[in-house]
Design an enzyme around this catalytic site. Structure first.
Site, short mmCIF file in Angstrom:
data_model
loop_
_atom_site.label_atom_id
_atom_site.label_comp_id
_atom_site.label_asym_id
_atom_site.label_seq_id
_atom_site.Cartn_x
_atom_site.Cartn_y
_atom_site.Cartn_z
N ASP A 290 32.70 67.75 26.26
CA ASP A 290 32.03 68.54 27.29
C ASP A 290 31.01 67.71 28.06
O ASP A 290 30.62 66.61 27.66
CB ASP A 290 31.33 69.74 26.65
CG ASP A 290 30.16 69.32 25.77
OD1 ASP A 290 30.28 68.28 25.09
OD2 ASP A 290 29.13 70.02 25.76
N GLU A 291 30.61 68.24 29.18
CA GLU A 291 29.46 67.78 29.96
C GLU A 291 29.46 66.28 30.27
O GLU A 291 28.55 65.54 29.91
CB GLU A 291 28.16 68.18 29.25
CG GLU A 291 27.95 69.69 29.27
CD GLU A 291 26.66 70.15 28.62
OE1 GLU A 291 26.07 69.38 27.83
OE2 GLU A 291 26.23 71.29 28.90
#
EC number: 3.2.1.52
Length: 641
Positions: A290-291
């Site tokens: 993620d991210e």
């Protein structure tokens, strides 16, 4: 799901799926005996015997002949189709019998026995009847962020025990973050933070979890959140400025993203992830995902795009998917499966390839988890709008942080909405417990904010009939109590306020009756008296009969509201006294002292005293306002001799 309401079913958390009542109650002998059918049933018998020693004060004898015992634990693999791997049948007649097809079902049946016994004051009586109980969701549990905030092993063990008590089975450990690396790597000496878990400690924790039916899913978050890794080995760093820096906490100093284009970096993390996988017995390893800075059609990183195109892909975002698929292939070679945070679909990022179909997806972005299951992915819901607990961001429903509501799970609404769908591919749900901006907080502080949310998730993912409201559910849970404490809360239905020094009913609903209401969004507030400041404040509660009283839980105001200039963080009780009486005339001081100036509930324990009435006296508040506000007062009792 049973058509019966929770009011007609013996109280357990989670609620029993099906219950048929019998006549009367069974009185257990002391210490009694637990008989088992051998193998794993013998292990569960030992665990139940330890529980009953704590709850009843006497440890049952364990025998290998179920027919000769009062409590019988029987494994019958032939009933797998009927009960599933985690289901069980409980029969309470002249004896107590649990039959299950698998060890987890037998364990959960034993937890039900413990919860039922705790609700009898003498710890002897069980309601006669029979139950067939099995979970709605296959995956039920929590994710704990020990990457940002190191939590001691004693706490993780206590969480595993709490999970088993609630019939939860999945613990994801987020072991790495930009500010910490909690896994001891023998392949890369010096990589781990000063506060970390050795491989021996993690193997021991994993074995303890297996004992209680909990599977650990270890996570190393890659390729984003990689600051700790890129500082350890600078050659791992993706030097493209748009990817090297990120706006998330920890990303402003660079080194955020691992170099997806580097075979050196990929070899490094393959070695690391294989090492991690070898420590844990569960089938899944979480690789993060993620991210990292978004790769939209209009904004594609040149280095990632060039790398992706060199491999025959069209978009820079394909590099992230290819990286995940690469690690998934490595894990498959070592007999493991992969779990991945949803990210590649976020923000209209184009992609010409997909994650491997065997990868299980952690659905954390808002939206319908079925969006992923329709694409064929096994999915676990950890939605940030409903399943996130990030107290460093927000601890109230109104949102007192710059992030507003983010981080506060609206547990009462979630319970009412029963917001935990399940199907063949949507395998279940976890509570996401993030430690952003809570790194310096105490373990007990961060724990408190998971207390109700985890109870709610456990109850609704099991799938039994719901209570009339979350408040009623909380009252039921408190009357059962915890697995590691003999005490239970006096049922709120037995209690009433018989005396109060004052209550604010003009400018807000501060009725003293809210003291006995487990709803955290209501509270007793003493009268606003700007013209005449008066202390102490006091309230007297009648528990209905003489009991062995043994403590209280004091919940400061929780709702986050501001009434004129009166903020929820003010008027927390400071110096208090607790007195107990059998007749409301002769009082005995049970405890006096100072409560902490913080939002979590304050636990007060004292040696048990016989009493029907409990008086709480508040001598001062932390802001010298001469006002007190308490959301909930839970009165604790010990077992009756």
């Amino acid at each position: 799901m049973s058509s019966k309401t929770s009011a007609t079913i013996p109280a357990t958390v989670p609620a029993l799926r099906e219950w048929t009542p019998g006549d009367g109650r069974l009185l257990l002998g002391s210490p009694g005996a637990i008989g088992h059918s051998g193998g794993a049933a013998a292990e569960v018998a030992e665990l139940l015997a330890d529980d009953l020693l704590l709850f009843r004060g006497a440890r049952p004898v364990i025998v290998a002949d179920p027919a000769s015992a009062e409590i019988r634990l029987i494994l019958d693999p032939g009933r797998l189709d009927e009960l599933g791997a985690e289901g069980y049948r409980l029969d309470i007649g002249d004896t107590v019998q649990v039959v299950a097809a698998g060890r987890s079902g037998l364990l959960y049946g034993s937890q039900t026995i413990g919860q039922l016994i705790k609700q009898d004051q003498q710890r002897r009586a069980l309601p006669r009847g029979w139950a067939v109980d099995r979970p709605l969701c296959a995956v039920r549990g929590q994710m704990i962020d020990v990457g940002r905030k190191f939590l001691p092993l004693t706490y993780l063990r206590s969480e595993i025990r709490r999970m088993a008590w609630l019939k939860l089975n999945s613990l994801q450990l987020h072991l790495t973050e930009w500010n910490g690396f909690r896994f001891e790597s023998l392949e890369f000496p010096g990589l781990a933070s000063a506060d970390h878990y050795t491989q021996a400690e993690l193997r021991d924790l994993d074995a303890y979890a297996a004992q209680w039916g909990v599977t650990i899913v270890p996570e190393i978050d890659l390729p984003g959140h990689a600051v700790w890794l890129t500082r350890y080995e600078p050659r791992l760093r993706l030097r493209s400025p748009a990817m090297d820096y990120a706006g998330w906490p920890g990303g402003l100093g660079g080194g955020w993203t691992l170099d997806l284009t580097s075979e050196f970096a990929r070899d490094f993390v393959r070695t690391l992830i294989i090492e991690l996988a070898g420590v844990f017995r569960g089938e899944y390893v979480h690789i993060g995902g993620d991210e990292i800075p978004l790769q939209t059609a209009e904004k594609q990183d040149p280095e990632l795009l060039a790398y992706a195109q060199s491999k025959g892909f069209r978009y820079s975002g394909d590099a992230l998917i290819d990286f995940a698929n690469d690690l998934a292939a490595t894990l498959r070679e070592h007999g493991k499966r992969t779990e991945l945070w949803e990210w590649w679909t976020y923000g209209d990022q184009p992609a010409s390839i997909e994650p491997h179909p065997e990868i299980r997806i952690s659905k954390w972005l808002d939206g319908d988890p079925a969006d992923l299951t329709r694409r064929g992915y096994r999915t676990v819901g950890v939605n940030w709008g409903g399943n996130y607990v990030t107290p460093g961001y927000s601890t109230t429903p109104t949102g007192t942080s710059p992030q507003g509501w983010e981080g506060h799970m609206p547990a009462e609404r979630i319970y009412a909405d029963d917001d935990y769908p399940s199907d063949d591919l949507l395998e279940g749900h976890r509570l996401g417990r993030w430690m952003d901006k809570a790194e310096a907080r105490s373990t007990s502080w961060v724990h408190f904010f998971s207390h109700r949310p985890l109870q709610v998730l456990a109850d609704r993912t099991w799938g039994g009939p719901a209570a009339a409201s979350a408040t009623d559910f909380y009252a039921r849970a408190d009357a059962i109590g915890a697995a590691d404490d003999e005490r239970t809360a006096v049922p709120v239905r037995d209690c009433r306020v018989v005396e109060v020094s004052s209550e604010e009913v003009k400018d807000e609903d501060g009725s003293a009756q809210h003291l006995l209401d487990p709803n955290p969004q209501t509270q007793w507030v003493t009268q606003y008296r700007n013209d005449l400041m008066i202390t102490p404040h006091q309230v007297v509660i009648d528990t209905g009969e003489v009991r062995p009283l043994a403590g209280v839980e004091v919940w400061p105001r929780q709702d986050g509201k501001i009434v004129e200039d009166f903020h929820h963080t003010k008027a927390r009780p400071r110096a208090i006294r607790i007195e107990v009486s059998t007749d409301r005339h002769s009082w005995h001081e049970a405890w006096s002292g100072t409560l902490a100036n913080e939002q979590p509930a304050q636990s007060v324990r004292f040696p048990e005293l016989p009493g029907r009435y409990l008086k709480l006296i508040i001598d001062s508040d932390w802001d010298n306002l001469f006002i007190a506000a308490i959301a909930y007062l839970s009165i604790l009792q010990s077992r009756r001799p």
